[in-house]
Write a protein that holds these residues in place. Structure first.
Motif, short mmCIF file in Angstrom:
data_model
loop_
_atom_site.label_atom_id
_atom_site.label_comp_id
_atom_site.label_asym_id
_atom_site.label_seq_id
_atom_site.Cartn_x
_atom_site.Cartn_y
_atom_site.Cartn_z
N ARG A 241 65.40 60.26 88.98
CA ARG A 241 66.38 61.47 88.78
C ARG A 241 67.66 60.91 88.38
O ARG A 241 68.39 61.85 87.47
CB ARG A 241 66.56 61.94 90.41
N THR A 242 68.18 59.80 88.96
CA THR A 242 69.70 59.20 88.27
C THR A 242 69.50 58.89 86.87
O THR A 242 70.48 59.08 85.98
CB THR A 242 69.96 57.93 89.18
N MET A 243 68.45 58.36 86.34
CA MET A 243 68.41 57.89 85.04
C MET A 243 68.22 59.12 84.07
O MET A 243 68.80 59.06 82.97
CB MET A 243 67.17 57.05 84.72
N GLY A 244 67.17 60.06 84.49
CA GLY A 244 67.03 61.26 83.78
C GLY A 244 68.27 62.09 83.75
O GLY A 244 68.25 63.00 82.66
N LYS A 245 68.76 62.47 84.92
CA LYS A 245 69.90 63.49 84.86
C LYS A 245 71.55 62.98 85.28
O LYS A 245 72.24 63.71 85.21
CB LYS A 245 69.38 64.58 86.19
N GLY A 246 71.10 62.10 86.13
CA GLY A 246 72.55 61.48 86.72
C GLY A 246 73.39 61.04 85.94
O GLY A 246 74.69 61.11 85.89
N LEU A 247 72.89 60.15 84.71
CA LEU A 247 73.94 59.36 83.89
C LEU A 247 74.32 60.33 82.74
O LEU A 247 75.45 60.35 82.36
CB LEU A 247 73.29 58.27 83.13
N THR A 248 73.35 61.20 82.36
CA THR A 248 73.75 62.00 81.25
C THR A 248 72.76 62.94 80.77
O THR A 248 71.49 62.86 81.77
CB THR A 248 73.99 61.27 79.86
N ASP A 249 72.88 64.06 80.18
CA ASP A 249 71.75 65.14 80.16
C ASP A 249 71.31 64.83 78.51
O ASP A 249 72.09 64.81 77.43
CB ASP A 249 72.37 66.60 80.14
N LEU A 250 70.02 64.58 78.52
CA LEU A 250 69.44 64.15 77.03
C LEU A 250 68.50 65.25 76.58
O LEU A 250 67.80 65.85 77.33
CB LEU A 250 68.53 62.84 77.15
N GLN A 251 68.35 65.17 75.41
CA GLN A 251 67.63 66.08 74.31
C GLN A 251 66.65 65.20 73.87
O GLN A 251 66.76 63.92 73.93
CB GLN A 251 68.42 66.87 73.57
N PRO A 252 65.40 65.86 73.42
CA PRO A 252 64.37 64.87 72.85
C PRO A 252 64.85 63.93 71.80
O PRO A 252 64.36 62.62 72.03
CB PRO A 252 63.43 65.91 72.43
N GLN A 253 65.77 64.15 71.11
CA GLN A 253 66.22 63.24 70.12
C GLN A 253 66.94 62.28 70.78
O GLN A 253 66.65 60.99 70.36
CB GLN A 253 67.24 64.11 68.93
N GLN A 254 67.48 62.42 71.63
CA GLN A 254 68.40 61.15 72.45
C GLN A 254 67.23 60.28 73.09
O GLN A 254 67.60 59.35 73.31
CB GLN A 254 69.26 61.77 73.10
#
Length: 437
Positions: A241-254
């Motif tokens: 949860r922290t890596m996927g949403k807590g640090l930043t919000d990523l789109q598939p390209q990122q």
């Protein structure tokens, strides 16, 4: 199989428990971005990661050699030292898992080993040159290199796919994310699983079951690979949860750029025998990808907590290991006390974690203080926290959407775009609350 005493058996089992907890952190490193962008379902993602972690464990033993032969003087330590080192590393892994911080299992293990060795035979038992060149320097350089690579790759990706249909592009990058996530998992197996192989081999040498300088036996390689695969499958959902949403919000390209950059750095370091932290690499890549998208943000409050945890890992694990070694050296009763302390502390941490369960059903739900929503539309909103220096600088050069005022609140759906609600001045109490133009 080598002659195994009861003490060595306890050390080997404890090492495999550490490997199991290491799998929690590995899952987040490999699959957090893939899960957060919706490229794979959570359970399928961790299952794939577990299998590839197991495969990667058989590809190389260079990192295991660094742990078992280079970090400390293998001829001057006893099995009790290895047990104490593992106690420090396991407790640090569990504490950081409890609070959802992607800390380094590698540095926890090495910090525990260094602390226990110093407590046992003194500073002379630690090979300072190896610690500097193969641990500390990679710890600083790897996340920076991975972050810069991911940021450049993200910007390049957005530039070249500007003419591609958005739906087609997202679908293609999600497929790319699955492939790159598999590569990260494979890379983890070539690096992280070997650290447990190295520590078990070191314990066998210390206990006289192996000759100094021996490579890990086959049974050690198999058991270490299975332990980390099992931990990976169960999933460190809090850290995901922290890596996927807590640090930043990523789109598939990122996500694709972050995972590809991280896998490249990890595989290169494994080939060179650098026992670097895969957590540092993947976290750096995620932050780099977050800054690589125009208007992207990094939640620096979460990143700061993570950096503090990184800095505390070596000394904290080392201190606990040193204290555990002082007790374990007292004999059988000391070993029993240390083992009981580890079991009791681990059980207490697990019970505390049950107060707020995080699993595959809610891993993509944003924590309090993070952005609302989990879909692409929500990913444009930063966390509800004070903006950091880098985030503020990026926002300053990013133009607002056409027809809106950056300082105004968002207009409700269906509102007349030609009308703007202007707050009345505070100095005019008799005036109407708002004026419409």
């Amino acid at each position: 199989m080598e002659h195994i005493t009861l003490l060595l058996a306890i050390v080997v089992v404890t090492a495999l428990v550490f490997d199991f907890t290491n799998g929690f952190h590995d899952t987040a490193n490999a699959m957090a971005t893939t899960i957060s962008t919706g490229a794979m379902r959570p359970k399928a993602a961790v299952a794939m990661s577990a299998v590839l972690n197991l495969v990667g464990a058989f590809l190389s033993v260079e990192v295991a050699k660094t742990i078992s032969k280079g970090l400390v003087d293998e001829t001057g330590i006893q099995p009790e030292v290895i047990l104490a080192a593992l106690v420090g590393a396991i407790l640090w892994n569990l504490l950081t898992w409890l609070v959802g911080l992607p800390s380094s299992s590698s540095h926890a293990l090495m910090g525990g080993l260094i602390g226990a060795t110093v407590a046992s035979i003194g500073v002379s038992g630690v090979n300072g040159g190896v610690v500097l060149t193969k641990v500390l320097i990679p710890a600083i350089a790897a996340p920076v290199v991975a972050g810069v690579a991911a940021m450049v790759a993200t910007r390049f990706t957005y530039k070249v796919d500007g003419n591609i249909d958005e739906k087609t592009g997202r679908k293609g990058y999600k497929a790319g994310q699955i492939a790159s996530a598999g590569l990260v998992s494979l890379a983890h197996g070539t690096n992280d699983a070997q650290k447990t192989m190295g520590i078990i081999t070191l314990a066998l040498v210390a206990g006289g079951a192996l000759a100094p300088g021996s490579n890990p036996p086959v049974w050690v390689i198999v058991s270490a690979g299975l332990a980390i695969a099992l931990g990976t499958y169960l999933g460190g959902w809090r850290i995901i949860r922290t890596m996927g949403k807590g640090l930043t919000d990523l789109q598939p390209q990122q996500g694709f750029a972050a995972q590809t950059g991280a896998a490249t750095v990890i595989l290169a370091s494994s080939h060179l025998g650098f026992s670097l932290s895969t957590t540092h690499v993947c976290s750096g890549a995620v932050m780099g990808a977050g800054l690589g998208r125009k208007g992207g943000v990094v939640r620096w409050s979460t990143a700061t907590r993570m950096f503090v945890a990184w800095g505390l890992t070596l000394p904290a694990a080392g201190l606990v290991a040193a204290l555990a070694e002082l007790v374990a050296r007292q004999g059988d009763w000391g070993v029993a006390v240390v083992t009981a302390f580890l079991v009791t502390s681990s059980a207490a941490i697990w019970l505390i974690s049950r107060r707020q369960v995080v699993d595959h059903t809610n891993v993509n739900e944003v924590e309090e203080g993070a952005a609302a929503g989990t879909g692409p539309a929500a990913s444009a909103e930063p966390a509800a926290e004070p903006a950091g220096v880098v985030t503020t600088a990026i926002a300053a050069v990013t133009p607002p959407p056409a027809g809106t005022l950056a300082a105004d609140p968002v207009a409700p759906v269906g509102a007349d775009p030609l009308k703007t609600t202007i707050p009345a001045p505070a100095a005019a109490p008799d005036a109407a609350p708002t004026a419409t133009v």
